[in-house]
Scaffold this motif. Structure first.
Motif, PDB file in Angstrom:
ATOM      1  N   TRP A  80       0.846  -1.208   0.000  1.00  0.00           N
ATOM      2  CA  TRP A  80       0.000   0.000   0.000  1.00  0.00           C
ATOM      3  C   TRP A  80       0.878   1.253   0.000  1.00  0.00           C
ATOM      4  N   ARG A  81       1.962   1.218   0.835  1.00  0.00           N
ATOM      5  CA  ARG A  81       2.884   2.371   0.868  1.00  0.00           C
ATOM      6  C   ARG A  81       3.541   2.587  -0.484  1.00  0.00           C
ATOM      7  N   ASP A  82       3.802   1.475  -1.197  1.00  0.00           N
ATOM      8  CA  ASP A  82       4.471   1.558  -2.501  1.00  0.00           C
ATOM      9  C   ASP A  82       3.508   1.865  -3.647  1.00  0.00           C
ATOM     10  N   GLY A  83       2.230   2.016  -3.344  1.00  0.00           N
ATOM     11  CA  GLY A  83       1.251   2.319  -4.393  1.00  0.00           C
ATOM     12  C   GLY A  83       0.897   1.114  -5.251  1.00  0.00           C
ATOM     13  N   ILE A  84       1.046  -0.082  -4.698  1.00  0.00           N
ATOM     14  CA  ILE A  84       0.718  -1.317  -5.429  1.00  0.00           C
ATOM     15  C   ILE A  84      -0.635  -1.857  -4.971  1.00  0.00           C
ATOM     16  N   VAL A  85      -0.893  -1.736  -3.670  1.00  0.00           N
ATOM     17  CA  VAL A  85      -2.137  -2.238  -3.068  1.00  0.00           C
ATOM     18  C   VAL A  85      -3.063  -1.055  -2.806  1.00  0.00           C
ATOM     19  N   VAL A  86      -4.366  -1.240  -3.061  1.00  0.00           N
ATOM     20  CA  VAL A  86      -5.341  -0.185  -2.722  1.00  0.00           C
ATOM     21  C   VAL A  86      -5.942  -0.489  -1.339  1.00  0.00           C
ATOM     22  N   PRO A  87      -6.496   0.526  -0.661  1.00  0.00           N
ATOM     23  CA  PRO A  87      -7.078   0.273   0.670  1.00  0.00           C
ATOM     24  C   PRO A  87      -8.130  -0.840   0.642  1.00  0.00           C
ATOM     25  N   GLU A  88      -8.898  -0.910  -0.444  1.00  0.00           N
ATOM     26  CA  GLU A  88      -9.911  -1.970  -0.558  1.00  0.00           C
ATOM     27  C   GLU A  88      -9.262  -3.357  -0.491  1.00  0.00           C
ATOM     28  N   GLY A  89      -8.023  -3.440  -0.971  1.00  0.00           N
ATOM     29  CA  GLY A  89      -7.295  -4.712  -0.941  1.00  0.00           C
ATOM     30  C   GLY A  89      -6.987  -5.158   0.485  1.00  0.00           C
ATOM     31  N   LEU A  90      -6.759  -4.179   1.351  1.00  0.00           N
ATOM     32  CA  LEU A  90      -6.491  -4.518   2.759  1.00  0.00           C
ATOM     33  C   LEU A  90      -7.752  -5.102   3.406  1.00  0.00           C
ATOM     34  N   ILE A  91      -8.896  -4.570   3.022  1.00  0.00           N
ATOM     35  CA  ILE A  91     -10.162  -5.094   3.560  1.00  0.00           C
ATOM     36  C   ILE A  91     -10.398  -6.522   3.043  1.00  0.00           C
ATOM     37  N   ALA A  92     -10.108  -6.722   1.764  1.00  0.00           N
ATOM     38  CA  ALA A  92     -10.294  -8.060   1.173  1.00  0.00           C
ATOM     39  C   ALA A  92      -9.435  -9.094   1.909  1.00  0.00           C
ATOM     40  N   GLN A  93      -8.216  -8.700   2.265  1.00  0.00           N
ATOM     41  CA  GLN A  93      -7.330  -9.618   2.995  1.00  0.00           C
ATOM     42  C   GLN A  93      -7.954 -10.003   4.338  1.00  0.00           C
ATOM     43  N   GLY A  94      -8.555  -9.013   5.006  1.00  0.00           N
ATOM     44  CA  GLY A  94      -9.198  -9.280   6.293  1.00  0.00           C
ATOM     45  C   GLY A  94     -10.321 -10.298   6.167  1.00  0.00           C
ATOM     46  N   ARG A  95     -11.096 -10.168   5.113  1.00  0.00           N
ATOM     47  CA  ARG A  95     -12.181 -11.141   4.903  1.00  0.00           C
ATOM     48  C   ARG A  95     -11.596 -12.537   4.677  1.00  0.00           C
ATOM     49  N   GLY A  96     -10.538 -12.608   3.903  1.00  0.00           N
ATOM     50  CA  GLY A  96      -9.884 -13.899   3.673  1.00  0.00           C
ATOM     51  C   GLY A  96      -9.338 -14.488   4.969  1.00  0.00           C
TER      52      GLY A  96
END
Ligand code: ATP
Ligand code: MG
Length: 254
Positions: free
Chosen positions: A23-39
């Motif tokens: 996310w810091r590197d501009g590769i992951v979007v914030p929505e991606g962090l939420i998706a990881q949590g669901r997984g």
């Protein structure tokens, strides 16, 4: 953050750190962090290890990729942050192309992900300057490559969205998903749903592909005989069995 190896959930914390760095590197979007949590929630229920039915699906995935005419591995921000090296290795083993395909697409993010995959050893990565569209999807989510996803016969879509999975199946492709949620639309629609954590699933598929590489006939047999419905049932039975076991343990403790 330095995570001590003795931490009981070390692997999970390392994945979180990789995503936050992404996310810091501009590769992951914030929505991606939420998706990881669901997984992660599903992974907790599954015991944070590969369930037996997932191994069966991973072997079928390897068989499909090996026997495909035009296999493609689709990569998004989370996949690049978590498993670039593993994806590149798998692509090499099954001679698949890699295509960066983003739900929240910006050209700058595509370029950064391509760079990361190149640094992980990928030679040719599709993604920038798309020249085709996945029918039935609106806006930039539909963009893809004629030489890649558009004309692929087998597509591996780790951590994919349900709509796009469905659209790819409608195009007549064999779609292999990697998604910890057995109830997601992606897992429900994919031809070969792998219900396992990404960083375990990709190396497992690669290992099976190595084993099957010498025996194409066996690979074709495995691809043909994979029973999607039976495998999905086995996954849900496993989950139910795990939950019952947890309940029994709780009762014993009193
Ligand atoms: P769908 O669109 O398929 O109905 P969704 O909208 O719930 O699913 P998305 O955000 O579109 O979910 O897709 C992300 C999916 O990836 C989620 O189902 C999540 O469980 C899964 N997932 C997230 N991180 C991982 C991971 N590291 N390994 C495996 N699966 C993961
Ligand atoms: Mg979705």
């Amino acid at each position: 953050m330095k995570i001590p190896k003795s931490h009981p959930r070390y692997a999970s914390l390392v994945r979180r750190e990789k995503l936050v760095q992404g996310w810091r590197d501009g590769i992951v979007v914030p929505e991606g962090l939420i998706a990881q949590g669901r997984g992660e929630a599903f992974d907790y229920l599954l015991g944070e290890e590969t369930p037996a039915p997932a191994l069966v699906a991973e072997k079928a995935a390897a068989a499909h990729l090996l026997t495909a005419d035009r296999p493609v591995i689709s990569v998004n921000g989370n996949v690049a942050a978590l498993a670039s090296k593993e994806v590149v290795r798998l692509a090499r083993t099954v001679s698949a192309r890699i295509e960066v395909n983003l739900f929240h697409r910006t050209e700058a993010r595509v370029a950064r992900i391509v760079k990361k995959l190149r640094a992980a050893g990928a030679r040719d990565v599709l993604g920038p300057r798309p020249d085709a569209r996945i029918p039935g999807l609106e806006s930039r989510r539909a963009l893809c490559h004629r030489d890649g996803i558009y004309s692929a016969d087998v597509v591996l879509v780790p951590l994919e969205d349900g709509d796009r999975t469905e659209a790819l199946v409608r195009m007549g492709k064999t779609v292999i998903s990697v998604d910890l949620n057995p109830l997601s639309r992606t897992s429900q629609r994919a031809s070969v749903p792998v219900v396992d954590e990404l960083t375990r699933a990709i190396p497992n598929i690669e290992k099976f592909a190595r084993e099957l590489r010498a025996d194409r006939q066996e690979a074709r047999r495995i691809a043909r005989t994979f029973h999607r419905g039976g495998n999905q049932r086995a996954t849900l039975d496993y989950l139910a069995w795990r939950l019952k076991g947890l309940e029994a343990r709780r009762k014993r403790r009193g």
